[in-house]
Design a protein around this motif. Structure first.
Motif, short mmCIF file in Angstrom:
data_model
loop_
_atom_site.label_atom_id
_atom_site.label_comp_id
_atom_site.label_asym_id
_atom_site.label_seq_id
_atom_site.Cartn_x
_atom_site.Cartn_y
_atom_site.Cartn_z
N ASP A 167 31.76 43.14 36.29
CA ASP A 167 32.56 43.18 37.45
C ASP A 167 32.90 41.98 38.06
O ASP A 167 33.52 41.75 39.27
CB ASP A 167 31.92 44.05 38.85
CG ASP A 167 31.71 45.34 38.29
OD1 ASP A 167 32.29 46.00 37.48
OD2 ASP A 167 30.62 45.85 38.68
N GLY B 31 35.87 40.27 40.31
CA GLY B 31 36.28 41.48 40.93
C GLY B 31 37.77 41.27 41.55
O GLY B 31 38.08 41.75 42.55
N SER C 96 44.28 42.22 37.29
CA SER C 96 43.03 42.66 37.71
C SER C 96 41.95 41.74 36.95
O SER C 96 42.60 40.90 36.12
CB SER C 96 42.84 44.27 37.20
OG SER C 96 42.87 44.20 36.01
#
Ligand SMILES: CC(C)(COP(=O)(O)OP(=O)(O)OC[C@H]1O[C@@H](n2cnc3c(N)ncnc32)[C@H](O)[C@@H]1OP(=O)(O)O)[C@@H](O)C(=O)NCCC(=O)NCCS
Length: 300
Positions: free
Chosen positions: A41, A44, A65
Motif C-alpha cells: 500500500d 498510497g 494510483s
C-alpha cells in the motif's frame, strides 16, 4: 453449481453474494499486505490533474494510483486538437513529481497499440512486455521507468495559455474520462462499447462458508484475472486450478480467445505455469526487489 473435477468437500458457485465478493477481495488484500509487511500500500499515492485552455475548456487530464512504490498511469487524455503540443508530457511530468514526493520509486503504464506505445518512450518509459492475446491485431504494451527521472526538464516549459489544475472538480474529470473513453471507442470500435462480463466464482466448504474465490472480467474478447485466493488450509489440493479452469470455461463460452494475468513474486508465481500460463514480461522496479510477472494463456 458443483464442479465435476473438484477434489472432495468443496464446491464452486458462480453466483457469489456481494458479501462473498467483498470477502474474497479482502482476503487477497490481507495476504498481499502480510507478504510485503504493508509495503503493497506504500505510498498510497493517488491523484487527478486536469489541463484548462485559455478559453476555459478542459482539454486534458490524468489519473494515477500507486502500488508497492510504483505510480501507475490509469487514464491520460488530451483533446484531439491540442495533441502534440506537450500537454500530456506536462501532465505526466507533474504527476511523476508528486509521486516522487510521496515516495514512489518507479512509474508504469499499460497502453494499447492504438494509444501511447510510441508516446511513453519519449518520456523515458521502457517497454517491458507486449500482451498479444487480443484479436483484430490489438496489442497492449507495458512500460515502466525508475523515479526520479534525471532526464526530465528541470523547469516548467508550458506553452502559454494553458493552466494545470491540481485539484480538478468531478465535473472537470468527467470531461477527461469521457474524452478518454471516446478516444478508445474511436480506435477500437464496437469492442470498446461492449462492457464485457464479470466472472465471479466462490469456493465454499460443506457449511456454505467461502474459503476461496476468483474474480475476473472480460474485455475485447479476453478475460483479465483480477483476484484469485484460496484459504491456506485448502492450498495444494487442486482448488486454485479448478477455479481457474472454471473461469476459463465461462470465458470461452462468452467468446474469449485468451486470458491475461499478473503475479507478484511474493504471491504464488509457481502456480501459473502449472495451469498453462506463459510470461510475456516482468517488472522489477518495485520496492524491496519484489517483481511482477505478466502472464498470458491463449485458448486453442
Ligand atoms: C497519448 C496522448 C495522451 C498524447 O498527448 P499529447 O499532448 O499529444 O502528447 P505530447 O504533445 O505531450 O507529446 C510528447 C511527445 O510524444 C510525442 N507523441 C505524442 N503522441 C504521439 C503518438 N501518438 N505517436 C508518436 N509520438 C507521439 C510528441 O510528438 C512529443 O514528442 P517530443 O516532444 O519528444 O518531440 C494523446 O494522444 C491522447 O489523449 N490520446 C488518446 C487517449 C490515449 O491514448 N491515452 C493514453 C492511454 S495509456
Amino acid at each position: 453449481m458443483t464442479h465435476d473435477n473438484l477434489p472432495d468437500r468443496l464446491a464452486i458457485s458462480d453466483m457469489p453474494t456481494e458479501n462473498e465478493i467483498a470477502f474474497i477481495k479482502a482476503q487477497l488484500t490481507a495476504y498481499n499486505h502480510q507478504q510485503t509487511a504493508g509495503k503493497i500500500d506504500f505510498p498510497g499515492f493517488e491523484c487527478e490533474l486536469a489541463m484548462r485552455s485559455a478559453s476555459g475548456d478542459i482539454v486534458g487530464g490524468i489519473n494515477v494510483s500507486s502500488v508497492l512504490g510504483v505510480m501507475f498511469l490509469e487514464v491520460l487524455w488530451v483533446a484531439g486538437e491540442y495533441r502534440k503540443h506537450g500537454l500530456a508530457r506536462r501532465l505526466v511530468w507533474v504527476a511523476e513529481r508528486l509521486a516522487e514526493k510521496a515516495g514512489c520509486v518507479g512509474a508504469g503504464t499499460w497502453t494499447f497499440s492504438f494509444q501511447g506505445p510510441e508516446f511513453y518512450p519519449r518520456l523515458g518509459y521502457e517497454l517491458i512486455g507486449i500482451y498479444d492475446g487480443y484479436p483484430f491485431g490489438i496489442t497492449e504494451h507495458v512500460l515502466m521507468k525508475a523515479l526520479p527521472d534525471e532526464r526530465r526538464p528541470a523547469r516548467d516549459d508550458m506553452h502559454d495559455g494553458f493552466a494545470l489544475i491540481e485539484e480538478p472538480t468531478q465535473e472537470d474529470m468527467k470531461v477527461v474520462y469521457d474524452g478518454f473513453h471516446q478516444s478508445c471507442v474511436a480506435s477500437a470500435g464496437d469492442e470498446m462499447h461492449n462492457p464485457g462480463i464479470h466472472v465471479q466464482l466462490v469456493l465454499k466448504d460443506a457449511h456454505g462458508t467461502a474459503v476461496g474465490g476468483l474474480l475476473a472480467s472480460t474485455t475485447i474478447r479476453i478475460m483479465a484475472l483480477e483476484h484469485l485466493w484460496v484459504d491456506a488450509r485448502y492450498r495444494g489440493q487442486g482448488y486454485g486450478k479448478a477455479l481457474v479452469k472454471e473461469a476459463e470455461r465461462i470465458a470461452q463460452t462468452k467468446g474469449c480467445v485468451a486470458v491475461q494475468g499478473t503475479c507478484f513474486s511474493f504471491q504464488s508465481s509457481g502456480f501459473f505455469p502449472e495451469v498453462g500460463y506463459e510470461r510475456f514480461g516482468i517488472a522489477n522496479l518495485y520496492l524491496d526487489d519484489f517483481t511482477e510477472e505478466y502472464l498470458i494463456k491463449r485458448f486453442k
